[in-house]
Design a protein around this motif. Structure first.
Motif, PDB file in Angstrom:
ATOM      1  N   TYR A  17       0.542  -1.309   0.015  1.00 63.12           N
ATOM      2  CA  TYR A  17      -0.078   0.143   0.088  1.00 63.12           C
ATOM      3  C   TYR A  17       0.942   1.260   0.062  1.00 63.12           C
ATOM      4  N   PRO A  18       0.343   2.448  -0.525  1.00 61.26           N
ATOM      5  CA  PRO A  18       1.014   3.426  -0.462  1.00 61.26           C
ATOM      6  C   PRO A  18       1.058   4.181   0.758  1.00 61.26           C
ATOM      7  N   PHE A  19       0.514   3.643   1.687  1.00 66.05           N
ATOM      8  CA  PHE A  19       0.633   4.207   3.137  1.00 66.05           C
ATOM      9  C   PHE A  19       0.411   3.088   3.916  1.00 66.05           C
ATOM     10  N   HIS A  20       0.920   3.381   5.422  1.00 64.07           N
ATOM     11  CA  HIS A  20       1.090   2.524   6.400  1.00 64.07           C
ATOM     12  C   HIS A  20       0.978   3.176   7.743  1.00 64.07           C
ATOM     13  N   THR A  21       0.364   2.630   8.717  1.00 66.91           N
ATOM     14  CA  THR A  21      -0.152   3.378   9.984  1.00 66.91           C
ATOM     15  C   THR A  21       0.186   2.312  11.192  1.00 66.91           C
ATOM     16  N   PHE A  22       0.480   2.454  12.237  1.00 67.96           N
ATOM     17  CA  PHE A  22       0.523   1.608  13.488  1.00 67.96           C
ATOM     18  C   PHE A  22       0.812   2.489  14.625  1.00 67.96           C
ATOM     19  N   TRP A  37      16.273   8.262   7.287  1.00 66.78           N
ATOM     20  CA  TRP A  37      15.590   8.977   6.354  1.00 66.78           C
ATOM     21  C   TRP A  37      15.052   8.145   5.553  1.00 66.78           C
ATOM     22  N   HIS A  38      14.178   8.635   4.507  1.00 66.71           N
ATOM     23  CA  HIS A  38      13.192   7.983   3.537  1.00 66.71           C
ATOM     24  C   HIS A  38      12.813   9.069   2.647  1.00 66.71           C
ATOM     25  N   TYR A  39      11.942   8.538   1.579  1.00 69.46           N
ATOM     26  CA  TYR A  39      11.564   9.429   0.662  1.00 69.46           C
ATOM     27  C   TYR A  39       9.983   9.719   0.915  1.00 69.46           C
ATOM     28  N   TYR A  40       9.448   8.889   1.773  1.00 65.78           N
ATOM     29  CA  TYR A  40       7.919   9.156   1.978  1.00 65.78           C
ATOM     30  C   TYR A  40       7.790  10.102   3.365  1.00 65.78           C
ATOM     31  N   ILE A  41       6.499  10.530   3.229  1.00 62.76           N
ATOM     32  CA  ILE A  41       6.195  11.522   4.714  1.00 62.76           C
ATOM     33  C   ILE A  41       5.753  10.645   5.691  1.00 62.76           C
ATOM     34  N   GLU A  42       6.354  11.233   6.982  1.00 59.39           N
ATOM     35  CA  GLU A  42       5.915  10.445   8.002  1.00 59.39           C
ATOM     36  C   GLU A  42       5.350  11.280   9.100  1.00 59.39           C
ATOM     37  N   LEU A  43       4.105  11.098   9.919  1.00 61.27           N
ATOM     38  CA  LEU A  43       3.686  11.801  10.793  1.00 61.27           C
ATOM     39  C   LEU A  43       3.565  11.085  12.106  1.00 61.27           C
ATOM     40  N   LEU A  44       3.915  11.941  13.165  1.00 57.76           N
ATOM     41  CA  LEU A  44       3.741  11.252  14.517  1.00 57.76           C
ATOM     42  C   LEU A  44       2.859  11.919  15.429  1.00 57.76           C
ATOM     43  N   PHE A  45       1.841  11.147  15.875  1.00 57.66           N
ATOM     44  CA  PHE A  45       0.865  12.100  17.020  1.00 57.66           C
ATOM     45  C   PHE A  45       0.764  11.257  18.198  1.00 57.66           C
ATOM     46  N   PHE A  46       1.275  11.814  19.296  1.00 60.48           N
ATOM     47  CA  PHE A  46       1.515  11.441  20.488  1.00 60.48           C
ATOM     48  C   PHE A  46       0.340  11.393  21.287  1.00 60.48           C
ATOM     49  N   ILE A  47      -0.107  10.229  21.898  1.00 56.26           N
ATOM     50  CA  ILE A  47      -1.383   9.951  22.526  1.00 56.26           C
ATOM     51  C   ILE A  47      -0.939   9.686  23.985  1.00 56.26           C
ATOM     52  N   VAL A  90       1.935   6.209  14.193  1.00 55.61           N
ATOM     53  CA  VAL A  90       3.030   6.409  13.183  1.00 55.61           C
ATOM     54  C   VAL A  90       2.370   6.551  11.934  1.00 55.61           C
ATOM     55  N   ILE A  91       2.064   7.385  11.013  1.00 55.04           N
ATOM     56  CA  ILE A  91       1.484   7.429   9.661  1.00 55.04           C
ATOM     57  C   ILE A  91       2.452   7.824   8.641  1.00 55.04           C
ATOM     58  N   LYS A  92       2.782   6.678   7.751  1.00 54.80           N
ATOM     59  CA  LYS A  92       3.737   6.799   6.616  1.00 54.80           C
ATOM     60  C   LYS A  92       2.791   6.974   5.349  1.00 54.80           C
ATOM     61  N   PHE A  93       3.434   7.934   4.464  1.00 55.31           N
ATOM     62  CA  PHE A  93       2.545   7.700   3.158  1.00 55.31           C
ATOM     63  C   PHE A  93       3.442   8.188   1.850  1.00 55.31           C
ATOM     64  N   ASP A  94       3.417   7.609   0.730  1.00 54.39           N
ATOM     65  CA  ASP A  94       4.084   8.108  -0.363  1.00 54.39           C
ATOM     66  C   ASP A  94       3.477   9.597  -0.487  1.00 54.39           C
ATOM     67  N   VAL A  95       4.190  10.274  -1.203  1.00 54.55           N
ATOM     68  CA  VAL A  95       3.790  11.690  -1.608  1.00 54.55           C
ATOM     69  C   VAL A  95       2.767  11.672  -2.662  1.00 54.55           C
ATOM     70  N   ASP A  96       2.880  10.487  -3.688  1.00 58.51           N
ATOM     71  CA  ASP A  96       2.021  10.476  -4.540  1.00 58.51           C
ATOM     72  C   ASP A  96       0.606  10.216  -4.181  1.00 58.51           C
ATOM     73  N   VAL A  97       0.246  10.046  -2.765  1.00 62.64           N
ATOM     74  CA  VAL A  97      -1.062   9.635  -2.314  1.00 62.64           C
ATOM     75  C   VAL A  97      -1.548  11.143  -2.574  1.00 62.64           C
ATOM     76  N   LEU A  98      -0.880  12.096  -2.397  1.00 64.75           N
ATOM     77  CA  LEU A  98      -1.531  13.579  -2.449  1.00 64.75           C
ATOM     78  C   LEU A  98      -2.090  14.070  -3.987  1.00 64.75           C
ATOM     79  N   TYR A  99      -1.579  13.571  -4.841  1.00 63.22           N
ATOM     80  CA  TYR A  99      -1.692  13.777  -6.362  1.00 63.22           C
ATOM     81  C   TYR A  99      -2.941  13.008  -6.759  1.00 63.22           C
ATOM     82  N   THR A 100      -4.078  13.655  -7.487  1.00 67.55           N
ATOM     83  CA  THR A 100      -4.839  13.033  -8.191  1.00 67.55           C
ATOM     84  C   THR A 100      -4.446  12.556  -9.557  1.00 67.55           C
ATOM     85  N   ILE A 161      -6.139  11.432   4.529  1.00 67.43           N
ATOM     86  CA  ILE A 161      -4.619  11.876   4.367  1.00 67.43           C
ATOM     87  C   ILE A 161      -4.626  13.536   3.697  1.00 67.43           C
ATOM     88  N   VAL A 162      -5.299  13.524   2.642  1.00 72.03           N
ATOM     89  CA  VAL A 162      -5.528  14.860   1.808  1.00 72.03           C
ATOM     90  C   VAL A 162      -6.137  15.913   2.648  1.00 72.03           C
TER      91      VAL A 162
END
Length: 297
Positions: A17-22, A37-47, A90-100, A161-162
């Motif tokens: 998948y072009p995204f992954h979360t855990f 480092w990596h080419y995809y974008i990563e988001l961290l949300f602390f709960i 943790v949410i990781k996604f390829d930047v292509d996810v943002l493009y239509t 994500i968008v």
């Protein structure tokens, strides 16, 4: 410590998948993610709990309710503390996810700054800034949709994500922060520009001339120079040097190479010019950067 490049998204049940979360939880063990480092974008949300997150040489102490954005190619690390239970999504996604559509220039002007190291964006949103906004629920929904994998979850995750991305750029716009690239000409379209930037990512250590790049785009030297400055807001040489500085940061933090070796391995002709350029873009010498970053990690 050897250079650490994290590969693409994991393959799950035969599907990449072009995204992954855990959810990362240090209840059983301390979570230490070394510089990588990596080419995809990563988001961290602390709960729950707190952690030390380093992004591009800057260290942040984050706590419950804080949100961290790690952009494409930004070197970063995460460290939690013994005795303090910490959980974060943790949410990781390829930047292509943002493009239509990869040819959609109107989208590229918003998205490309997240993939180009020349832009320094806000990496951390504090809990107080997120209060009374929809962002927290969007993040929780992304994680839930991905984990439950109900029918159509791929569309749901992408849409959320968008929506999250839109919240971020509108939040910045409200603060007067804009990171749009310039208009992209018909002669050098978004696809050709992306090929050029990908080439620089792979060949930055080589002797790359403006003339060669102009030939690659099938335009004249003068036209290419004007176009590049208009779109990227830097001359070609300034952009190339900055890419080299970003790569040098990775080597400074993940290898035992000395300054001269790093200079030569990132395309600089000598250490003096490397130090001069590093200070220009980072406001400190490579040695100062390394000492500060490693002491705070």
């Amino acid at each position: 410590m050897e250079p650490y490049y994290e590969e693409e998204m994991p393959i799950i049940n035969g599907v990449r998948y072009p995204f992954h979360t855990f959810i990362s939880d240090n209840k059983a063990r301390k979570v230490n993610v070394d510089y990588h480092w990596h080419y995809y974008i990563e988001l961290l949300f602390f709960i729950k709990g707190k952690a030390s997150v380093s992004v591009a040489g800057t260290c942040y102490e984050v706590t419950e309710g804080d949100f961290v954005i790690i952009n494409s190619r930004e070197i970063h690390s995460v460290r939690t503390y013994e005795g303090i239970e910490t959980r974060h999504i943790v949410i990781k996604f390829d930047v292509d996810v943002l493009y239509t559509n990869m040819n959609a220039v109107f989208e590229a002007k918003y998205i490309m700054p997240f993939t180009m190291s020349q832009y320094k964006v806000q990496n951390v949103f504090r809990k107080s800034e997120l209060a009374n906004t929809e962002l927290n629920n969007i993040i929780l929904d992304i994680n839930r949709e991905y984990l439950e994998k109900r029918y159509g979850f791929e569309l749901a995750v992408r849409a959320k994500i968008v929506t999250l991305f839109l919240w971020i750029i509108r939040n910045w716009e409200n603060k007067g922060i804009k990171f749009e690239v310039g208009d992209i000409s018909k002669e050098i379209g978004i696809e050709k520009l992306q090929v050029l930037l990908d080439y620089l990512d792979s060949h930055y250590a080589e002797n790359i001339s403006v003339k060669k790049m102009a030939q690659m785009c099938s335009v004249s030297y003068c036209y290419f120079s004007r176009f590049f400055k208009k779109v990227m807001k830097k001359t070609f040489t300034e952009y190339l040097n900055y890419i080299r500085i970003i790569e040098a940061e990775k080597l400074l933090l993940t290898t035992e190479q000395n300054i001269t070796e790093i200079a030569l391995n990132t395309g600089f002709t000598n250490s003096s010019y490397f130090i001069e350029q590093f200070r220009r873009y980072k406001g400190e010498t490579p040695k100062q950067f390394k000492i500060r970053a490693l002491n705070r990690a």
